[in-house]
Design a protein around this motif. Sequence first.
Motif, PDB file in Angstrom:
ATOM      1  N   HIS A 322       0.911  -1.155  -0.348  1.00 59.69           N
ATOM      2  CA  HIS A 322       0.409  -0.109  -0.157  1.00 59.69           C
ATOM      3  C   HIS A 322       0.855   0.910  -0.345  1.00 59.69           C
ATOM      4  O   HIS A 322      -0.084   2.618   0.843  1.00 59.69           O
ATOM      5  CB  HIS A 322      -0.541   0.314   1.691  1.00 59.69           C
TER       6      HIS A 322
ATOM      7  N   ALA B 177     -16.418   0.122  -2.687  1.00 59.42           N
ATOM      8  CA  ALA B 177     -16.159  -0.875  -2.632  1.00 59.42           C
ATOM      9  C   ALA B 177     -15.846  -0.496  -0.484  1.00 59.42           C
ATOM     10  O   ALA B 177     -15.769  -0.151  -0.079  1.00 59.42           O
ATOM     11  CB  ALA B 177     -14.552  -0.436  -2.661  1.00 59.42           C
ATOM     12  N   TRP B 368     -11.596   5.039  -6.753  1.00 59.32           N
ATOM     13  CA  TRP B 368     -12.137   3.141  -6.667  1.00 59.32           C
ATOM     14  C   TRP B 368     -12.657   3.060  -7.897  1.00 59.32           C
ATOM     15  O   TRP B 368     -12.996   1.165  -7.446  1.00 59.32           O
ATOM     16  CB  TRP B 368     -13.345   3.810  -5.163  1.00 59.32           C
ATOM     17  N   ALA B 373      -6.880  -0.435  -6.545  1.00 58.50           N
ATOM     18  CA  ALA B 373      -7.573  -0.130  -5.275  1.00 58.50           C
ATOM     19  C   ALA B 373      -8.666  -0.886  -4.545  1.00 58.50           C
ATOM     20  O   ALA B 373      -9.204  -0.657  -3.174  1.00 58.50           O
ATOM     21  CB  ALA B 373      -8.891   1.530  -5.706  1.00 58.50           C
ATOM     22  N   TRP B 374      -8.916  -1.407  -5.000  1.00 59.80           N
ATOM     23  CA  TRP B 374     -10.130  -2.790  -4.898  1.00 59.80           C
ATOM     24  C   TRP B 374      -9.947  -4.464  -4.832  1.00 59.80           C
ATOM     25  O   TRP B 374     -10.856  -5.087  -3.483  1.00 59.80           O
ATOM     26  CB  TRP B 374     -12.072  -2.393  -5.234  1.00 59.80           C
ATOM     27  N   ARG B 389      -5.824  -4.864   0.461  1.00 61.98           N
ATOM     28  CA  ARG B 389      -7.421  -3.974   0.262  1.00 61.98           C
ATOM     29  C   ARG B 389      -7.841  -2.997   0.604  1.00 61.98           C
ATOM     30  O   ARG B 389      -7.305  -1.693   0.138  1.00 61.98           O
ATOM     31  CB  ARG B 389      -7.859  -4.678  -1.134  1.00 61.98           C
ATOM     32  N   ARG B 392      -5.024  -0.623   0.227  1.00 62.34           N
ATOM     33  CA  ARG B 392      -4.755  -0.247  -0.648  1.00 62.34           C
ATOM     34  C   ARG B 392      -5.640   1.299  -0.842  1.00 62.34           C
ATOM     35  O   ARG B 392      -5.213   2.329  -1.819  1.00 62.34           O
ATOM     36  CB  ARG B 392      -4.566  -1.266  -1.787  1.00 62.34           C
ATOM     37  N   GLY B 393      -6.392   0.863  -0.806  1.00 60.95           N
ATOM     38  CA  GLY B 393      -7.865   1.940  -1.498  1.00 60.95           C
ATOM     39  C   GLY B 393      -7.716   2.954  -0.697  1.00 60.95           C
ATOM     40  O   GLY B 393      -7.734   4.580  -2.072  1.00 60.95           O
ATOM     41  N   TRP B 396      -5.022   4.828  -2.949  1.00 60.56           N
ATOM     42  CA  TRP B 396      -5.560   5.080  -3.914  1.00 60.56           C
ATOM     43  C   TRP B 396      -6.151   6.440  -4.400  1.00 60.56           C
ATOM     44  O   TRP B 396      -5.714   7.802  -5.296  1.00 60.56           O
ATOM     45  CB  TRP B 396      -6.431   3.847  -4.498  1.00 60.56           C
ATOM     46  N   GLU B 397      -6.755   6.640  -2.959  1.00 63.39           N
ATOM     47  CA  GLU B 397      -8.259   8.522  -3.226  1.00 63.39           C
ATOM     48  C   GLU B 397      -7.058   9.288  -2.782  1.00 63.39           C
ATOM     49  O   GLU B 397      -7.325  10.069  -3.295  1.00 63.39           O
ATOM     50  CB  GLU B 397      -8.934   7.867  -2.856  1.00 63.39           C
ATOM     51  N   ASN B 416     -13.906   8.421   0.881  1.00 68.01           N
ATOM     52  CA  ASN B 416     -13.109   7.811   2.018  1.00 68.01           C
ATOM     53  C   ASN B 416     -12.486   8.541   3.076  1.00 68.01           C
ATOM     54  O   ASN B 416     -11.631   9.656   2.832  1.00 68.01           O
ATOM     55  CB  ASN B 416     -12.234   7.124   1.825  1.00 68.01           C
TER      56      ASN B 416
END
Lengths: 474, 449
Positions: A322, B177, B368, B373-374, B389, B392-393, B396-397, B416
């Motif tokens: 991540h 998600a 998303w 991201a998902w 994940r 990770r999501g 990403w945003e 988020n």
Amino acid sequence: MKESSPLNLYKFLPQTNCGECGEQTCMAFAAGLIARSRKIEECKPLFDEKNQKKYGKKLDQLKTVISPEVALVYVGAGDKQLKVGGEDVMYRHQMTFFNKPPFAYDVTDAMNEADLVERVKLIDAWKKFYIGNWETVEMVAVRSVTGDAAKFAACVKKVMENTEKPLILCSFDPKVLKAGLEVSAAKRPLIYAATKDNWKEVAQLAFDYKVPVTLSVPFDLDGLKGMAQTFAEMGIKDLVLDPGTAPNGEKLQESLQNFIKLRRAAVEEGQKDFNYPVIALPINAWMTTKDPVRGAYWESVLAATFVIRGADIMIRHSLEPHSVMPDMHLRFNIYTDPRTPVQVKPGLYKVGNPTEDSPVFLTTNFALTYYTVESDLGSNNIDSYLLAVNTDGIGVQASVAGGQITPSKIKDAFAEAGMDFEKTSHKSFILPGMAAKFSGELDDLYGYKVKALVGPEDSGRIPGWMEKQWPPKK
Amino acid sequence: MGEKLNISDLNKQLAEMDVKSLEGVTIEGDIELEIDAGAGGAGPLFAYYFGEEVAKVAVQLVNMAKAFGYPVESLLQPVAVAQAISPAPAELAAAAAIPAFKIPDTLASAKFSVGTDKTWKTQVQEVQLGATKAEGGSRGHVIKIGGEKAMPFFFDAVMPNRPVVTIDVFDMPIGMAKAVKMHYEDVMNDPADWAKKAVKEFKADLVTTHLISTDPLIKDTSAKEAVKVVEDVLQAVDVPICIGGSGNPEKDVEVLSKACEVAQGERALIASASLNLDWEAIGKACVATDNVCLAWTQLEINSQKELDRKLMKVAGVPRDSIVMDPTTAALAYGMDFAYTNMERIRLAGLKGDEELNFPMSSGTTNAWGVREAWMVNSPNKNDSPWGDRMLRGPIWEILTGFSLAMAGVDIFMMMNPIAVAYLQEITQSLMGLVKAQTPDTTNWISMEV
Ligand code: SF4
């Protein structure tokens, strides 16, 4: 290079139109130099030793004119050698950014051997597939935590046994750096760093071992410039600048502004005496927190800040997916050449070793989409055909909405590629889920002799789709 | 090595010396080399090994080899040179001929200075979102966006307004998600509660009410019915709001016009007018009800100019009531296009393009849609593991939004709450608004992590 007119480079070329470079004329070659698609070395007559009397001076002038605005420093040796710096523009649309800042992930001489080897192997092996390429980590930064020269040398040696990737040797103690260089100089590591306290000894090391050296004068651009001048006068010009990376607070704002100032000085103002590549230290995020998620996120955010504005190389810590995944993509996106269309040649491609029983997929010729589908098929061992329909490089969803892909265009594309469905056992092809609404019209167009099946919306779900839907029921 | 060399013998000599670094450079026939005594670069080490005259020739060769792209520098350090040439030469006297390496006593003192960008002459339009009771609305406070005189976070000029975040609220439960859904599960059936939670718990500067149930393919809720949700949200929170349609080009005109009516005087951001629907009707509705018009185009700077121009000239939307949405393509999914499109728009605006110097909005929630991201695992079996994940999501945003903040975005539509917090923290840090004790970074080398 600031020059944008081929005419101004033409005057330094032999002007014989000999054609050796593959261009018809020297002017065309000059245009190639402007576009960065050609390198001066490709004009052989210019370098021919027989011609040095005639062209020597021109060559020198040409080299000066085309040299990058941010100096280019080579780190590492052999085929792992990295280009650091070499940028010509402030904003990527003005041309492109050329050399993505290498990410150097840290290890320390305080790690026990098993942990060290494991981490180096992790760094060495990290990879992710993206738009037809493997993204990887470029470097390892070895930190001297113990301050013990022998331990540092042993650590550097161990690292080199486990990776070919170029190194950054990190210590402010010249004795420690020297010990590291003794075992690694042949690989041309970057040393970090000369400071106001140790610069004499570190200059000597850079000279003796002929390695690039970082100058660290945090939050003092006058001092940094003075040190760079001193090193240049000594003949040491493979320099990397560390203007300081503060991980938080108002100092963080100052850090970014310094990066912007250095880039602007080099690129927009042509300050040739202070145009060296710049190093950022997103790893410093870890000085503000012990929380592993907070640390990784904040490090990513800092990395993004400096990838976008002005860093040419950086030292990182978090190898968590991540953190490393989003940063790799961000760097890729920012360093993608906006001049080259991200398209693949339209046509029918084979994935693996397809037979008459293999499924036939289709997608658009937008490179990102195409390679994503191809890798999803290939890495899951799905032998298949994949048609790239010419949508001028627009993705599936947008081209369905915008009319760049239509049922008749799909049929024409199959015909042009010579696809004969009669020779398949299933007489069908698979539409992207995003183009599901075309299936009825396609069935009509093919007179119900070829079936248009509807695949998943994300090609990552093709394997699951195959389990349930393939081969198609008669 | 002590004997004098004729240059024409060089090829043979080099072959005997087995100088690996010059492999591939062939020299045929008699050659003429102009030797410039000052053509340094190789330094005394070279002279040490080669003797003065040969060193000069070698310098030329090294330069040539460099020009041909051989990484000779890397081989010109002690270990490699020593290995390449054996045995070591006896004659050392020549070393003196090359200027010696000398370390000065003190560091040079220097002054660094750099100017501002003189081409940035025009200020980005400042736009007020929300209106208080005194101003004809009902909001507790107003928010101003835009007004920049420089690229974001540059030192050329202070940023007058910080980037703001509006959290998405939908008028019906939607698929999302897992890492987003977990934060809204309890409020998904009540847009008013949803808006309250976004503001109170997640520190949203604004909320966006998306009337997606009006889509003929979803629930086909009538405009009249749908806008009741807008009233509810206006009651539930007192922050400025945005109102979105379903994305259906026919229905949106009716829905957004009606929404303007219920938000009369609120200076709500109406999302959105675009070239493929009746932009004129939406623009005029905004003008008539004192709301702000979001001008949405798809990654194309010239379309953005066209739409902005039409909204101003034809629909009569005043300059202080236009915000642009040039489209957000997410990280790893075309972010390069979105980033550069926005950066070009902002630069053009600063340089004086009056059809482009408006604040910008980003549909950051698009992040998303990116598989990274998902998705639980990589579909590519050879990828290094993708990890959790749920972690990770959000990043990403964050990075999708933050990259575009660097390009000039002023208002972010997000979902988020973790991502919202990070975006606010980093953008405000880069504006110097976050006071924090900065650690002493000079000892980073020995830090424990
Ligand atoms: S090789 Fe050089 S001289 Fe010959 S055509 Fe090309 S640019 Fe001109």
